[in-house]
Design a protein around this motif. Structure first.
Motif, PDB file in Angstrom:
ATOM      1  N   ASP A  35       0.813  -1.229   0.000  1.00  0.00           N
ATOM      2  CA  ASP A  35       0.000   0.000   0.000  1.00  0.00           C
ATOM      3  C   ASP A  35       0.840   1.270   0.000  1.00  0.00           C
ATOM      4  OD1 ASP A  35      -2.504  -1.164  -0.172  1.00  0.00           O
ATOM      5  OD2 ASP A  35      -2.689  -1.379   2.002  1.00  0.00           O
ATOM      6  N   SER A  36       1.962   1.256   0.703  1.00  0.00           N
ATOM      7  CA  SER A  36       2.785   2.467   0.775  1.00  0.00           C
ATOM      8  C   SER A  36       3.748   2.596  -0.398  1.00  0.00           C
ATOM      9  CB  SER A  36       3.571   2.492   2.095  1.00  0.00           C
ATOM     10  OG  SER A  36       4.472   1.403   2.140  1.00  0.00           O
ATOM     11  N   GLY A  37       3.862   1.551  -1.223  1.00  0.00           N
ATOM     12  CA  GLY A  37       4.736   1.606  -2.385  1.00  0.00           C
ATOM     13  C   GLY A  37       6.210   1.454  -2.072  1.00  0.00           C
ATOM     14  N   THR A  38       6.537   0.937  -0.887  1.00  0.00           N
ATOM     15  CA  THR A  38       7.936   0.824  -0.476  1.00  0.00           C
ATOM     16  C   THR A  38       8.566  -0.522  -0.785  1.00  0.00           C
ATOM     17  OG1 THR A  38       7.259   0.154   1.733  1.00  0.00           O
ATOM     18  CG2 THR A  38       7.666   2.498   1.388  1.00  0.00           C
ATOM     19  N   VAL A  39       7.762  -1.539  -1.102  1.00  0.00           N
ATOM     20  CA  VAL A  39       8.278  -2.880  -1.376  1.00  0.00           C
ATOM     21  C   VAL A  39       7.716  -3.350  -2.707  1.00  0.00           C
ATOM     22  CG1 VAL A  39       8.399  -5.247  -0.550  1.00  0.00           C
ATOM     23  CG2 VAL A  39       8.365  -3.377   1.093  1.00  0.00           C
ATOM     24  N   ASP A  40       8.593  -3.670  -3.655  1.00  0.00           N
ATOM     25  CA  ASP A  40       8.175  -4.111  -4.976  1.00  0.00           C
ATOM     26  C   ASP A  40       8.602  -5.549  -5.227  1.00  0.00           C
ATOM     27  OD1 ASP A  40       7.130  -1.642  -6.329  1.00  0.00           O
ATOM     28  OD2 ASP A  40       9.089  -0.913  -5.690  1.00  0.00           O
ATOM     29  N   TRP A  41       7.745  -6.281  -5.959  1.00  0.00           N
ATOM     30  CA  TRP A  41       8.053  -7.637  -6.392  1.00  0.00           C
ATOM     31  C   TRP A  41       7.654  -7.777  -7.841  1.00  0.00           C
ATOM     32  CZ3 TRP A  41      10.710 -11.278  -3.767  1.00  0.00           C
ATOM     33  CH2 TRP A  41      10.857 -11.110  -2.395  1.00  0.00           C
ATOM     34  N   TRP A  42       8.390  -8.615  -8.576  1.00  0.00           N
ATOM     35  CA  TRP A  42       8.057  -8.961  -9.954  1.00  0.00           C
ATOM     36  C   TRP A  42       7.817 -10.458  -9.975  1.00  0.00           C
ATOM     37  CZ3 TRP A  42      10.907  -4.960  -8.455  1.00  0.00           C
ATOM     38  CH2 TRP A  42      10.663  -3.725  -9.078  1.00  0.00           C
ATOM     39  N   HIS A  43       6.616 -10.869 -10.396  1.00  0.00           N
ATOM     40  CA  HIS A  43       6.196 -12.267 -10.416  1.00  0.00           C
ATOM     41  C   HIS A  43       6.180 -12.748 -11.865  1.00  0.00           C
ATOM     42  CE1 HIS A  43       4.676 -11.734  -6.267  1.00  0.00           C
ATOM     43  NE2 HIS A  43       4.392 -10.520  -6.717  1.00  0.00           N
ATOM     44  N   VAL A  44       6.513 -14.025 -12.075  1.00  0.00           N
ATOM     45  CA  VAL A  44       6.546 -14.590 -13.419  1.00  0.00           C
ATOM     46  C   VAL A  44       5.588 -15.776 -13.487  1.00  0.00           C
ATOM     47  CG1 VAL A  44       7.988 -15.624 -15.205  1.00  0.00           C
ATOM     48  CG2 VAL A  44       8.953 -13.886 -13.685  1.00  0.00           C
ATOM     49  N   PHE A  45       4.767 -15.803 -14.537  1.00  0.00           N
ATOM     50  CA  PHE A  45       3.803 -16.875 -14.774  1.00  0.00           C
ATOM     51  C   PHE A  45       4.062 -17.484 -16.147  1.00  0.00           C
ATOM     52  CE2 PHE A  45       1.913 -13.847 -11.918  1.00  0.00           C
ATOM     53  CZ  PHE A  45       1.281 -14.626 -10.978  1.00  0.00           C
ATOM     54  N   ALA A  46       3.906 -18.793 -16.258  1.00  0.00           N
ATOM     55  CA  ALA A  46       4.035 -19.487 -17.540  1.00  0.00           C
ATOM     56  C   ALA A  46       2.814 -19.177 -18.399  1.00  0.00           C
ATOM     57  CB  ALA A  46       4.155 -20.995 -17.315  1.00  0.00           C
ATOM     58  N   ALA A  47       2.898 -19.508 -19.682  1.00  0.00           N
ATOM     59  CA  ALA A  47       1.794 -19.250 -20.611  1.00  0.00           C
ATOM     60  C   ALA A  47       0.507 -19.948 -20.178  1.00  0.00           C
ATOM     61  CB  ALA A  47       2.178 -19.691 -22.019  1.00  0.00           C
ATOM     62  N   ASP A  48       0.633 -21.091 -19.490  1.00  0.00           N
ATOM     63  CA  ASP A  48      -0.562 -21.810 -19.043  1.00  0.00           C
ATOM     64  C   ASP A  48      -1.068 -21.329 -17.684  1.00  0.00           C
ATOM     65  OD1 ASP A  48       1.313 -22.841 -17.296  1.00  0.00           O
ATOM     66  OD2 ASP A  48       1.048 -24.930 -17.912  1.00  0.00           O
ATOM     67  N   GLY A  49      -0.451 -20.275 -17.126  1.00  0.00           N
ATOM     68  CA  GLY A  49      -0.913 -19.686 -15.876  1.00  0.00           C
ATOM     69  C   GLY A  49      -0.215 -20.163 -14.623  1.00  0.00           C
ATOM     70  N   HIS A  50       0.679 -21.137 -14.747  1.00  0.00           N
ATOM     71  CA  HIS A  50       1.399 -21.619 -13.558  1.00  0.00           C
ATOM     72  C   HIS A  50       2.369 -20.557 -13.051  1.00  0.00           C
ATOM     73  CE1 HIS A  50       0.027 -25.606 -14.851  1.00  0.00           C
ATOM     74  NE2 HIS A  50       0.120 -25.881 -13.563  1.00  0.00           N
ATOM     75  N   TYR A  51       2.408 -20.415 -11.731  1.00  0.00           N
ATOM     76  CA  TYR A  51       3.311 -19.463 -11.086  1.00  0.00           C
ATOM     77  C   TYR A  51       4.718 -20.042 -11.084  1.00  0.00           C
ATOM     78  CZ  TYR A  51       5.027 -16.189  -7.580  1.00  0.00           C
ATOM     79  OH  TYR A  51       5.724 -15.220  -6.910  1.00  0.00           O
ATOM     80  N   LEU A  52       5.689 -19.276 -11.571  1.00  0.00           N
ATOM     81  CA  LEU A  52       7.062 -19.769 -11.677  1.00  0.00           C
ATOM     82  C   LEU A  52       8.000 -19.201 -10.627  1.00  0.00           C
ATOM     83  CD1 LEU A  52       7.401 -19.627 -15.541  1.00  0.00           C
ATOM     84  CD2 LEU A  52       6.889 -21.621 -14.106  1.00  0.00           C
ATOM     85  N   GLY A  53       7.694 -18.033 -10.107  1.00  0.00           N
ATOM     86  CA  GLY A  53       8.565 -17.461  -9.079  1.00  0.00           C
ATOM     87  C   GLY A  53       8.478 -15.952  -9.050  1.00  0.00           C
ATOM     88  N   ARG A  54       9.296 -15.368  -8.177  1.00  0.00           N
ATOM     89  CA  ARG A  54       9.285 -13.914  -8.019  1.00  0.00           C
ATOM     90  C   ARG A  54      10.677 -13.428  -7.644  1.00  0.00           C
ATOM     91  NH1 ARG A  54       6.807 -15.464  -2.891  1.00  0.00           N
ATOM     92  NH2 ARG A  54       8.271 -14.894  -1.258  1.00  0.00           N
ATOM     93  N   THR A  55      10.867 -12.149  -7.805  1.00  0.00           N
ATOM     94  CA  THR A  55      12.102 -11.501  -7.401  1.00  0.00           C
ATOM     95  C   THR A  55      11.784 -10.083  -6.941  1.00  0.00           C
ATOM     96  OG1 THR A  55      14.322 -10.816  -8.089  1.00  0.00           O
ATOM     97  CG2 THR A  55      12.612 -10.785  -9.772  1.00  0.00           C
TER      98      THR A  55
END
Length: 69
Positions: A35-55
């Motif tokens: 909410d405060s915009g102080t912590v960012d994450w980038w999430h990656v999903f496969a073409a079929d929608g499976h969650y692959l990870g984040r950084t």
């Protein structure tokens, strides 16, 4: 290793807002923040929608994709 002893993230680090969703090399990436915009994450999903990870560093999105291949 058991995960029952790993503490939950503090509430201020919860990802509550989606900033952007974009395609990248056949994958879908989502940029989220708290909410405060102080912590960012980038999430990656496969073409079929499976969650692959984040950084928490955008320059490592490619590494998440490479690890998933």
């Amino acid at each position: 290793m058991s995960t029952e002893f790993i503490p939950a993230p503090e509430p201020e680090f919860e990802q509550t807002r989606v900033v952007d969703v974009f395609p990248l090399h056949g994958f879908t990436c989502a940029h989220t923040t708290n909410d405060s915009g102080t912590v960012d994450w980038w999430h990656v999903f496969a073409a079929d929608g499976h969650y692959l990870g984040r950084t928490s560093r955008p320059e490592y999105v490619g590494a998440v994709i490479q690890q998933a291949r």
